[in-house]
Design an enzyme around this catalytic site. Structure first.
Site, PDB file in Angstrom:
ATOM      1  N   LYS A  50     -11.692  -2.327   3.324  1.00 46.21           N
ATOM      2  CA  LYS A  50     -11.213  -1.118   2.332  1.00 46.21           C
ATOM      3  C   LYS A  50     -12.550  -0.482   0.859  1.00 46.21           C
ATOM      4  O   LYS A  50     -13.232  -0.196   1.285  1.00 46.21           O
ATOM      5  CB  LYS A  50     -10.059  -1.275   1.496  1.00 46.21           C
ATOM      6  CG  LYS A  50      -9.332  -0.796   3.598  1.00 46.21           C
ATOM      7  CD  LYS A  50      -7.908  -1.540   3.310  1.00 46.21           C
ATOM      8  CE  LYS A  50      -7.331  -0.951   4.546  1.00 46.21           C
ATOM      9  NZ  LYS A  50      -5.912  -1.995   4.643  1.00 46.21           N
ATOM     10  N   HIS A  78      -5.713  -4.581  -0.258  1.00 50.90           N
ATOM     11  CA  HIS A  78      -5.696  -3.381  -0.826  1.00 50.90           C
ATOM     12  C   HIS A  78      -6.126  -3.808  -2.485  1.00 50.90           C
ATOM     13  O   HIS A  78      -5.753  -3.098  -3.385  1.00 50.90           O
ATOM     14  CB  HIS A  78      -4.469  -2.441  -0.707  1.00 50.90           C
ATOM     15  CG  HIS A  78      -4.691  -1.144   0.221  1.00 50.90           C
ATOM     16  ND1 HIS A  78      -5.427  -0.606   0.447  1.00 50.90           N
ATOM     17  CD2 HIS A  78      -3.902  -1.507   1.938  1.00 50.90           C
ATOM     18  CE1 HIS A  78      -4.753   0.213   1.307  1.00 50.90           C
ATOM     19  NE2 HIS A  78      -4.729  -0.187   1.914  1.00 50.90           N
ATOM     20  N   SER A 126       1.143  -1.431   0.696  1.00 47.78           N
ATOM     21  CA  SER A 126       0.059   0.574  -0.154  1.00 47.78           C
ATOM     22  C   SER A 126       0.900   1.817   0.008  1.00 47.78           C
ATOM     23  O   SER A 126       0.723   1.832  -0.108  1.00 47.78           O
ATOM     24  CB  SER A 126      -1.084  -0.362   1.776  1.00 47.78           C
ATOM     25  OG  SER A 126      -0.241   0.231   2.307  1.00 47.78           O
TER      26      SER A 126
HETATM   27  C1  LIG Z   1      -5.865  -2.184   5.909  1.00 46.95           C
HETATM   28  C2  LIG Z   1      -4.603  -3.931   5.608  1.00 46.95           C
HETATM   29  C3  LIG Z   1      -5.053  -4.404   7.019  1.00 46.95           C
HETATM   30  C4  LIG Z   1      -6.098  -4.544   8.191  1.00 46.95           C
HETATM   31  O1  LIG Z   1      -7.416  -4.349   7.595  1.00 46.95           O
HETATM   32  P1  LIG Z   1      -8.632  -3.735   9.026  1.00 46.95           P
HETATM   33  O2  LIG Z   1      -9.757  -4.676   8.332  1.00 46.95           O
HETATM   34  O3  LIG Z   1      -8.253  -2.585   8.506  1.00 46.95           O
HETATM   35  O4  LIG Z   1      -8.483  -4.012  10.250  1.00 46.95           O
HETATM   36  C5  LIG Z   1      -4.533  -6.174   6.987  1.00 46.95           C
HETATM   37  N1  LIG Z   1      -3.490  -6.409   6.070  1.00 46.95           N
HETATM   38  C6  LIG Z   1      -3.336  -5.314   5.158  1.00 46.95           C
HETATM   39  C7  LIG Z   1      -2.138  -5.994   4.417  1.00 46.95           C
HETATM   40  C8  LIG Z   1      -3.964  -4.284   4.698  1.00 46.95           C
HETATM   41  O5  LIG Z   1      -3.812  -3.254   4.557  1.00 46.95           O
END
Ligand SMILES: *Cc1c(COP(=O)(O)O)cnc(C)c1O
Length: 396
Positions: A243, A213, A185
């Site tokens: 997301k 992502h 990300s």
């Molecule tokens: C954002 C993210 C998470 C966490 O996800 P949430 O649902 O916000 O707890 C886990 N792994 C990756 C690779 C992320 O980018």
């Protein structure tokens, strides 16, 4: 308060503030849409993970409201007592369909999904090969499992192969897993999944891809694994529901026997209350929307390409992103923070990301365009970038 705690807190907070590393949080006054309000000021929002604009989608809001009327606001128990509602079963069937797997299991967040899934399968007699840029929740999940974590250089397939060979041939470990983000990300680059799968086959590695992502973004919305056509090759397909899906939660999609095991052995599923019904219904509908139409996905990419082209034309270094994530690499940490602050003053919200989140000297302002942005908003943001970039000598 304990004197020891008081001293610990004061010393460490002062130290962080002194170094300018204490993160002050700006509360958003209202919805996290393409325009947000902070301190009474309207800003073009280039910092959310709300890729498809679903967090504020009217149809999804209505579904959540109607479901709350019928089911209440909470699930009432953990999944294994009686917190499993028919809604959770429907969601998990939908997630399996979405990911092209036999089954799926949902969790309360993407973060706790990684805590849950890794430690349910790996233990102190195992080893995990982990990309050095993997997300914090993967790192914590690996630690919790007590398996030996072996970091490999970011997307360096020679290094992965050498370390896989060494781990397997040492005979020290029962099982060996390779684990990676699908989309990284900070730069927007993709994991080299075809090569990873090849190496995994050669050494019988367990494959684990966290596509937080990538879902909704890659593979016409179905994710990075689908983008590479590897749905049948990856053991653990992890995703987040917070997301692109726009709500909250996480999941694992995979073979039925894997999901059956996670239902009896993954601790957040057994010991933490299930996702609330309104959220579950909204998530299920959001996944269905992504499966039914690529309209939002296409708009997201159109906006991402537009923003990238605009910034590049002005002479900014936008790195090598393969997704709509658009870093604007400034370099110096102080200058990066000043840049972000000036964008804010001019009406653009884009967060600076500096060491230790990214390597020293690669400070950047990271832009997250979404399907909900209009061309006018992006034009305005590009105009502000030009003004601030010239003022601070980042572009000429
Ligand atoms: C954002 C993210 C998470 C966490 O996800 P949430 O649902 O916000 O707890 C886990 N792994 C990756 C690779 C992320 O980018």
């Amino acid at each position: 308060m304990s004197q020891k705690l008081e001293a610990f807190l004061n010393e460490n907070l002062e130290d962080l503030r002194g170094q300018g590393l204490y993160n002050e949080i700006d509360p958003v006054e209202g919805a996290n849409g393409p325009i947000i309000k902070i301190g009474g000021k309207d800003l073009i929002n280039l910092s959310s993970n709300n890729y498809l604009g679903l967090a504020t989608n009217d149809d999804l809001k209505k579904i959540a409201q109607e479901t709350i009327e019928k089911y209440g606001v909470g699930a009432g128990a953990v999944r294994t007592i009686n917190g499993t509602l028919d809604l959770h079963v429907k969601l998990e069937e939908k997630l399996a369909e979405f990911k092209g797997t036999e089954a799926a299991i949902s969790y309360q967040s993407g973060f706790n999904c990684n805590m849950a899934a890794i430690s349910a399968v790996m233990d102190k007699n195992d080893a995990i090969l982990s990309d050095e840029l993997n997300h914090a929740s993967i790192i914590d999940g690996c630690r919790l499992s007590r398996a030996k974590t072996i970091r490999f250089n970011h997307s360096d397939m020679e290094d992965l192969r050498a370390k896989a060979k060494e781990a397997v041939e040492s005979g020290q470990y029962n099982k060996v897993m390779v684990i990676t983000d699908g989309v990284f990300s900070m730069d927007g680059d993709l994991a080299k999944l075809p090569e990873i799968v090849e190496i995994a086959k050669e050494f019988d590695l367990i494959t684990y891809v966290d596509d937080a992502h990538g879902s909704g973004v890659m593979g016409k919305g179905k994710g990075t694994v689908k983008h590479f056509g590897l749905e049948k090759e990856i053991d653990f397909q992890i995703g987040t529901l917070s997301k692109a899906i726009g709500v909250v939660g996480g999941y694992v999609a995979g073979k039925k026997n894997l999901i059956d095991w996670l239902k009896v052995r993954s601790r957040p599923f057994l010991f933490s209350t299930a996702l609330p019904p309104g959220d579950v219904a909204a998530i299920t509908a959001a996944v269905q929307m992504i499966m039914d139409s690529t309209e939002l996905h296409d708009k997201l990419w159109e906006n991402g390409d537009y923003l990238k082209a605009g910034l590049k034309k002005l002479g900014f270094n936008i790195g090598n992103s393969e997704t709509p994530i658009t870093p604007c690499i400034i370099g110096d940490e102080k200058l990066t923070q000043q840049f972000s602050k000036r964008l804010f003053e001019e009406g653009v919200y884009a967060k600076s990301i500096v060491f230790p989140t990214v390597p020293k000297g690669t400070g950047r302002v990271r832009n997250m365009p979404t399907a909900a942005h209009t061309k006018e908003m992006l034009d305005q943001a590009i105009e502000v970038y030009e003004k601030v970039g010239k003022e601070l000598g980042v572009i000429s």
